[in-house]
Design a protein around this motif. Structure first.
Motif, PDB file in Angstrom:
ATOM      1  N   THR A  64      71.726  39.576  18.019  1.00 25.28           N
ATOM      2  CA  THR A  64      72.837  38.752  17.513  1.00 25.28           C
ATOM      3  C   THR A  64      72.485  37.672  16.659  1.00 25.28           C
ATOM      4  O   THR A  64      73.158  37.587  15.533  1.00 25.28           O
ATOM      5  CB  THR A  64      73.531  38.164  18.818  1.00 25.28           C
ATOM      6  N   ALA A 115      79.243  48.851  11.716  1.00 27.89           N
ATOM      7  CA  ALA A 115      79.345  49.721  12.534  1.00 27.89           C
ATOM      8  C   ALA A 115      78.602  50.251  13.394  1.00 27.89           C
ATOM      9  O   ALA A 115      79.035  50.976  14.463  1.00 27.89           O
ATOM     10  CB  ALA A 115      80.141  51.062  11.857  1.00 27.89           C
ATOM     11  N   PRO A 117      76.327  51.034  16.667  1.00 26.03           N
ATOM     12  CA  PRO A 117      76.809  50.767  18.065  1.00 26.03           C
ATOM     13  C   PRO A 117      75.468  50.034  18.681  1.00 26.03           C
ATOM     14  O   PRO A 117      74.479  50.186  18.060  1.00 26.03           O
ATOM     15  CB  PRO A 117      76.722  51.800  18.838  1.00 26.03           C
ATOM     16  N   ASP A 119      74.475  45.948  21.139  1.00 20.92           N
ATOM     17  CA  ASP A 119      74.773  45.045  22.359  1.00 20.92           C
ATOM     18  C   ASP A 119      76.167  44.440  22.176  1.00 20.92           C
ATOM     19  O   ASP A 119      76.643  44.156  20.861  1.00 20.92           O
ATOM     20  CB  ASP A 119      73.579  44.001  22.435  1.00 20.92           C
ATOM     21  N   PRO A 120      76.829  44.550  23.294  1.00 24.32           N
ATOM     22  CA  PRO A 120      78.081  43.649  23.198  1.00 24.32           C
ATOM     23  C   PRO A 120      78.278  42.267  22.540  1.00 24.32           C
ATOM     24  O   PRO A 120      79.024  42.011  22.102  1.00 24.32           O
ATOM     25  CB  PRO A 120      78.705  43.685  24.655  1.00 24.32           C
ATOM     26  N   ASP A 123      78.719  42.809  19.048  1.00 26.72           N
ATOM     27  CA  ASP A 123      80.116  43.082  18.812  1.00 26.72           C
ATOM     28  C   ASP A 123      80.971  41.695  18.858  1.00 26.72           C
ATOM     29  O   ASP A 123      81.873  41.662  18.062  1.00 26.72           O
ATOM     30  CB  ASP A 123      80.733  44.275  19.941  1.00 26.72           C
ATOM     31  N   ARG A 126      80.677  40.176  15.382  1.00 26.15           N
ATOM     32  CA  ARG A 126      81.253  41.102  14.347  1.00 26.15           C
ATOM     33  C   ARG A 126      82.669  40.654  14.535  1.00 26.15           C
ATOM     34  O   ARG A 126      83.222  40.263  13.091  1.00 26.15           O
ATOM     35  CB  ARG A 126      81.099  42.544  14.866  1.00 26.15           C
ATOM     36  N   LEU A 127      83.338  40.477  15.357  1.00 24.94           N
ATOM     37  CA  LEU A 127      84.817  39.761  15.410  1.00 24.94           C
ATOM     38  C   LEU A 127      84.999  38.619  14.915  1.00 24.94           C
ATOM     39  O   LEU A 127      85.711  38.249  13.782  1.00 24.94           O
ATOM     40  CB  LEU A 127      85.218  39.759  16.784  1.00 24.94           C
ATOM     41  N   ARG A 130      84.360  39.055  11.156  1.00 29.49           N
ATOM     42  CA  ARG A 130      85.630  39.469  10.556  1.00 29.49           C
ATOM     43  C   ARG A 130      86.789  38.473  10.345  1.00 29.49           C
ATOM     44  O   ARG A 130      87.305  38.662   9.097  1.00 29.49           O
ATOM     45  CB  ARG A 130      86.102  40.577  11.466  1.00 29.49           C
TER      46      ARG A 130
END
Length: 202
Positions: A64, A115, A117, A119-120, A123, A126-127, A130
């Motif tokens: 992260t 993109a 895949p 670790d959560p 993600d 990423r959000l 974005r």
């Protein structure tokens, strides 16, 4: 008696942490997140794998930080482009073209950031990023609307649509198993598509 770290100790810990992040970023740029194992990162940093856990509680936390470091750098580059001279629409096109070009020049890292895949926790980051890209686009779109350069619209909504479209257009070409083709034509096409979304006409 409570132990307090000295400034020298804090500096040394910060330096080791930086070595780890830099090593993890280098490994990710070469082989994606899948290559950034704790042993590979430790070897690149010249440390023991167990030593990583003194600075990061998990691989997810380390990756992260890698994601934030790399994405933050790219966002800073685009912010400088956005702050340049000229009409907002032209700068918006320059931002999109710069994003696409830099992604294609550093394809393995760009694919990991966009993109791959992982670790959560990555993600979640990423959000967050974005939304930050959306806001960068939205600021330029709002400026263009105010100047009569772009049609009336919801800048945040259009900015979100642009982020999604640009990312989706690049994911396939950036994939590790994709054969490299004409990058300049792709950059031009992605830029034109993004500008069409916000209604910019030459």
């Amino acid at each position: 008696m409570v132990y307090r770290r000295t400034e020298k100790t804090e500096l040394r810990l910060a330096q080791v942490r930086e070595r780890l992040v830099s090593a993890a970023l280098a490994v990710t740029a070469e082989g994606g997140f899948e290559a950034a194992t704790m042993s590979a990162v430790a070897a690149r940093a010249g440390l023991s794998a167990g030593g990583i856990y003194r600075h990061f509680s998990s691989k997810g936390e380390l990756l992260t930080e890698v994601f934030r470091r790399a994405s933050g750098h790219e966002l800073d580059v685009l912010a400088r482009v956005a702050a340049g001279d000229g009409p907002a629409g032209r700068r918006l096109g320059a931002v999109v073209a710069t994003f696409a070009r830099r992604a294609l020049e550093g394809r393995r890292l760009a694919y990991a950031l966009l993109a791959e895949p992982v670790d959560p926790a990555v993600d979640v980051a990423r959000l967050e990023y974005r939304r930050r890209y959306r806001d960068l686009f939205a600021d330029l779109i709002g400026e263009g609307v105010a100047a009569g350069e772009l049609p009336a619209q919801d800048p945040a909504l259009t900015g979100a649509a642009m982020v999604g479209a640009v990312a989706e257009c690049l994911v396939g070409p950036l994939a590790p198993d994709h054969a490299r083709k004409d990058d300049e034509s792709l950059i031009a096409a992605v830029t034109a598509l993004a500008l069409n979304i916000c209604g910019r006409t030459e």
